[in-house]
Scaffold this motif. Sequence first.
Motif, PDB file in Angstrom:
ATOM      1  N   SER A  65       0.830  -1.223   0.000  1.00 39.58           N
ATOM      2  CA  SER A  65       0.000   0.000   0.000  1.00 39.58           C
ATOM      3  C   SER A  65       0.861   1.268   0.000  1.00 39.58           C
ATOM      4  CB  SER A  65      -0.917   0.016   1.224  1.00 39.58           C
ATOM      5  OG  SER A  65      -0.122   0.031   2.410  1.00 39.58           O
ATOM      6  N   MET A  66       2.156   1.135   0.328  1.00 39.32           N
ATOM      7  CA  MET A  66       3.067   2.300   0.357  1.00 39.32           C
ATOM      8  C   MET A  66       3.594   2.659  -1.031  1.00 39.32           C
ATOM      9  SD  MET A  66       3.464   3.449   3.461  1.00 39.32           S
ATOM     10  CE  MET A  66       3.322   2.973   5.183  1.00 39.32           C
ATOM     11  N   GLY A  67       3.250   1.878  -2.037  1.00 38.24           N
ATOM     12  CA  GLY A  67       3.722   2.187  -3.396  1.00 38.24           C
ATOM     13  C   GLY A  67       5.189   1.826  -3.570  1.00 38.24           C
ATOM     14  N   LYS A  68       5.820   2.402  -4.587  1.00 33.77           N
ATOM     15  CA  LYS A  68       7.218   2.089  -4.889  1.00 33.77           C
ATOM     16  C   LYS A  68       8.160   2.734  -3.868  1.00 33.77           C
ATOM     17  CE  LYS A  68       7.418   2.629  -9.894  1.00 33.77           C
ATOM     18  NZ  LYS A  68       6.211   3.260 -10.119  1.00 33.77           N
ATOM     19  N   GLY A  69       9.106   1.966  -3.363  1.00 29.51           N
ATOM     20  CA  GLY A  69      10.062   2.475  -2.374  1.00 29.51           C
ATOM     21  C   GLY A  69      10.850   3.668  -2.865  1.00 29.51           C
ATOM     22  N   ARG A  70      11.151   3.685  -4.181  1.00 30.69           N
ATOM     23  CA  ARG A  70      11.961   4.765  -4.777  1.00 30.69           C
ATOM     24  C   ARG A  70      11.190   6.076  -4.899  1.00 30.69           C
ATOM     25  NH1 ARG A  70      16.956   4.786  -4.637  1.00 30.69           N
ATOM     26  NH2 ARG A  70      17.847   2.724  -4.628  1.00 30.69           N
ATOM     27  N   ASP A  71       9.863   6.026  -4.713  1.00 27.07           N
ATOM     28  CA  ASP A  71       9.073   7.266  -4.784  1.00 27.07           C
ATOM     29  C   ASP A  71       9.197   8.101  -3.509  1.00 27.07           C
ATOM     30  OD1 ASP A  71       8.209   6.635  -7.278  1.00 27.07           O
ATOM     31  OD2 ASP A  71       6.224   5.910  -6.682  1.00 27.07           O
ATOM     32  N   TRP A  72       9.877   7.543  -2.510  1.00 27.36           N
ATOM     33  CA  TRP A  72       9.951   8.209  -1.204  1.00 27.36           C
ATOM     34  C   TRP A  72      11.300   8.887  -0.999  1.00 27.36           C
ATOM     35  CZ3 TRP A  72       5.754   8.157   2.207  1.00 27.36           C
ATOM     36  CH2 TRP A  72       4.696   7.321   1.826  1.00 27.36           C
ATOM     37  N   ASN A  73      11.271  10.104  -0.449  1.00 26.10           N
ATOM     38  CA  ASN A  73      12.475  10.811   0.033  1.00 26.10           C
ATOM     39  C   ASN A  73      12.077  11.417   1.373  1.00 26.10           C
ATOM     40  OD1 ASN A  73      14.608  10.922  -2.175  1.00 26.10           O
ATOM     41  ND2 ASN A  73      12.780  11.570  -3.284  1.00 26.10           N
ATOM     42  N   VAL A  74      12.409  10.744   2.454  1.00 26.18           N
ATOM     43  CA  VAL A  74      11.869  11.165   3.762  1.00 26.18           C
ATOM     44  C   VAL A  74      12.926  11.906   4.572  1.00 26.18           C
ATOM     45  CG1 VAL A  74      10.717  10.395   5.864  1.00 26.18           C
ATOM     46  CG2 VAL A  74      10.322   9.163   3.715  1.00 26.18           C
ATOM     47  N   ASP A  75      12.630  13.166   4.899  1.00 26.05           N
ATOM     48  CA  ASP A  75      13.564  13.990   5.686  1.00 26.05           C
ATOM     49  C   ASP A  75      13.666  13.460   7.110  1.00 26.05           C
ATOM     50  OD1 ASP A  75      13.672  15.723   3.501  1.00 26.05           O
ATOM     51  OD2 ASP A  75      12.001  16.929   4.259  1.00 26.05           O
ATOM     52  N   LEU A  76      14.892  13.438   7.628  1.00 26.51           N
ATOM     53  CA  LEU A  76      15.071  13.048   9.038  1.00 26.51           C
ATOM     54  C   LEU A  76      14.837  14.242   9.954  1.00 26.51           C
ATOM     55  CD1 LEU A  76      18.249  10.815   8.725  1.00 26.51           C
ATOM     56  CD2 LEU A  76      15.862  10.085   8.940  1.00 26.51           C
ATOM     57  N   VAL A  77      15.124  15.446   9.445  1.00 27.20           N
ATOM     58  CA  VAL A  77      14.919  16.675  10.215  1.00 27.20           C
ATOM     59  C   VAL A  77      13.935  17.537   9.427  1.00 27.20           C
ATOM     60  CG1 VAL A  77      16.002  18.795  11.033  1.00 27.20           C
ATOM     61  CG2 VAL A  77      17.198  16.626  11.281  1.00 27.20           C
ATOM     62  N   PRO A  78      12.742  17.770   9.987  1.00 29.51           N
ATOM     63  CA  PRO A  78      11.730  18.519   9.227  1.00 29.51           C
ATOM     64  C   PRO A  78      11.958  20.021   9.325  1.00 29.51           C
ATOM     65  CG  PRO A  78      10.858  17.872  11.372  1.00 29.51           C
ATOM     66  CD  PRO A  78      12.265  17.363  11.313  1.00 29.51           C
ATOM     67  N   LYS A  79      12.137  20.673   8.192  1.00 33.91           N
ATOM     68  CA  LYS A  79      12.262  22.134   8.209  1.00 33.91           C
ATOM     69  C   LYS A  79      11.754  22.709   6.894  1.00 33.91           C
ATOM     70  CE  LYS A  79      16.152  22.694  11.447  1.00 33.91           C
ATOM     71  NZ  LYS A  79      15.571  23.419  12.548  1.00 33.91           N
ATOM     72  N   PHE A  80      11.289  23.976   6.973  1.00 32.48           N
ATOM     73  CA  PHE A  80      10.923  24.720   5.776  1.00 32.48           C
ATOM     74  C   PHE A  80      11.885  25.902   5.638  1.00 32.48           C
ATOM     75  CE2 PHE A  80       6.297  23.281   6.585  1.00 32.48           C
ATOM     76  CZ  PHE A  80       6.447  22.193   5.744  1.00 32.48           C
ATOM     77  N   LEU A  81      11.859  26.543   4.475  1.00 33.83           N
ATOM     78  CA  LEU A  81      12.674  27.748   4.280  1.00 33.83           C
ATOM     79  C   LEU A  81      11.765  28.958   4.331  1.00 33.83           C
ATOM     80  CD1 LEU A  81      13.896  25.335   2.339  1.00 33.83           C
ATOM     81  CD2 LEU A  81      15.393  27.161   1.557  1.00 33.83           C
ATOM     82  N   MET A  82      12.163  29.983   5.087  1.00 34.37           N
ATOM     83  CA  MET A  82      11.421  31.249   5.071  1.00 34.37           C
ATOM     84  C   MET A  82      11.698  31.917   3.725  1.00 34.37           C
ATOM     85  SD  MET A  82       9.939  31.574   8.029  1.00 34.37           S
ATOM     86  CE  MET A  82       9.555  33.287   8.340  1.00 34.37           C
ATOM     87  N   ALA A  83      10.645  32.293   3.002  1.00 32.73           N
ATOM     88  CA  ALA A  83      10.824  32.807   1.633  1.00 32.73           C
ATOM     89  C   ALA A  83      11.748  34.015   1.581  1.00 32.73           C
ATOM     90  CB  ALA A  83       9.470  33.150   1.028  1.00 32.73           C
ATOM     91  N   ASN A  84      11.754  34.810   2.664  1.00 31.09           N
ATOM     92  CA  ASN A  84      12.610  36.001   2.664  1.00 31.09           C
ATOM     93  C   ASN A  84      13.757  35.848   3.655  1.00 31.09           C
ATOM     94  OD1 ASN A  84      12.476  38.204   1.002  1.00 31.09           O
ATOM     95  ND2 ASN A  84      11.909  39.624   2.618  1.00 31.09           N
TER      96      ASN A  84
END
Length: 447
Positions: A65-84
């Motif tokens: 049910s998880m689909g293809k293993g290669r379709d995943w890129n899972v971050d170990l540390v979750p962060k976003f970038l502030m646009a400015n």
Amino acid sequence: MDEEYDVIVLGTGLTECILSGIMSVNGKKVLHMDRNSYYGGDSASITPLEDLYKRFNLPGSPPDSMGKGRDWNVDLVPKFLMANGQLVRMLLITQVTRYLDFKVVEGSFVYKKPKIHKVPSTETEALASSLMGLFEKRRFRKFLVFVANFDENDPKTMEGVDPKKTTMREIYKKFDLGQEVMDFTGHSLALYRTDDYLDQPCMEAINRIKLYSESLARYGKSPYLYPLYGLGELPQGFARLSAIYGGTYMLNKPIEEIVMENGKVVGVKSEGEIARCKQLICDPSYIMDRVTKVGQVIRAICILSHPIANTGDVNSCQIIIPQNQVNRKHDIYVCMISFAHNVAAQGKYIAIVSTTVETGEPEKEIKPALDLLEPIEQKFVSISDQYAPTDIGTESQIFISRSYDATTHFETTCDDIKDIYKRMTGSEFDFAEMERKKKDTFGDDDS
């Protein structure tokens, strides 16, 4: 490898890769090594999904049910970038943006018992928000206008406020803002993790709210950006930059010894060979006797087959649970991305919960966030020690980065990069100077 380098870098985390790129641009001869076979260190994106299962010692392989293993890129540390924010400036100046594609994160939310609300950050949104009553909305609007116009070099904009003395608590009082508005302003706009800022001079908080508003103004939906294929693309982009300027990269290199003479680093020994250097940059894992533990962060990677409830079914968002709402000292964060960012199989979402550990039962601490995500298909929980250097490198010329914290953006990481840069070179990190160097190298073309 038996050569002389200006700088050797150990570990390919984002901090190390940015510094390696900047040092190469500055004409330094750089050797960059990592004991792992992949880029990113603690800030890697793991692919395929099977590797994530192995990393967290989960038995068996992912279900179909998880689909293809290669379709995943899972971050170990979750962060976003502030646009400015600072990282986007570093990406633009160094032109690492040419290796990356970004999407705007579709919403920013704040938890107020018993559900989540969109964070109001423009006057229109503030007036429509269910977080405040009518009169409070007017006062909040006045506060936003005050912040937007505030200029520490123009006393007329200060309305009697001394940016170096007046506390943020006094500013809230000046506009007669209640506890809940203080909560979402301090935690969802200024992005503070605790309430310690309330009794400090207001200038930093005002600048943080400005950063949020200016970042939001760039793209509209939220102030955050996220790279397609995951955060692991960021260190690799800076590694490419370093290579363009002659930096040498080696993965899979076991580090046997950091060679010292008279209290100063002179080289690194790997597989029996010594590469010599004048300065060394590394993450804490390479030199544990020169760092100290400063806390712990718990992170729970949750795979979902549905968007998060009450978000308007967006395919990416951030949720902040202010500490006051759940009787804690530190906020709890949720970063959600999905198949729309090429990090998960079709129809799948990845929500990562993180916070600073406060008790002996960290998993219980994140329950309020996990409850917002139900049902959860699979969960991967890690508790990471956080380290800070005890040696600032003046004598040893060893410059150690700090572990990644629980914040959901890269501003603190950039502060660490600028701090290390200053200790290494004796001068402040200067965005304008980097701009000039870029023009010398790439010409004036902004493509």
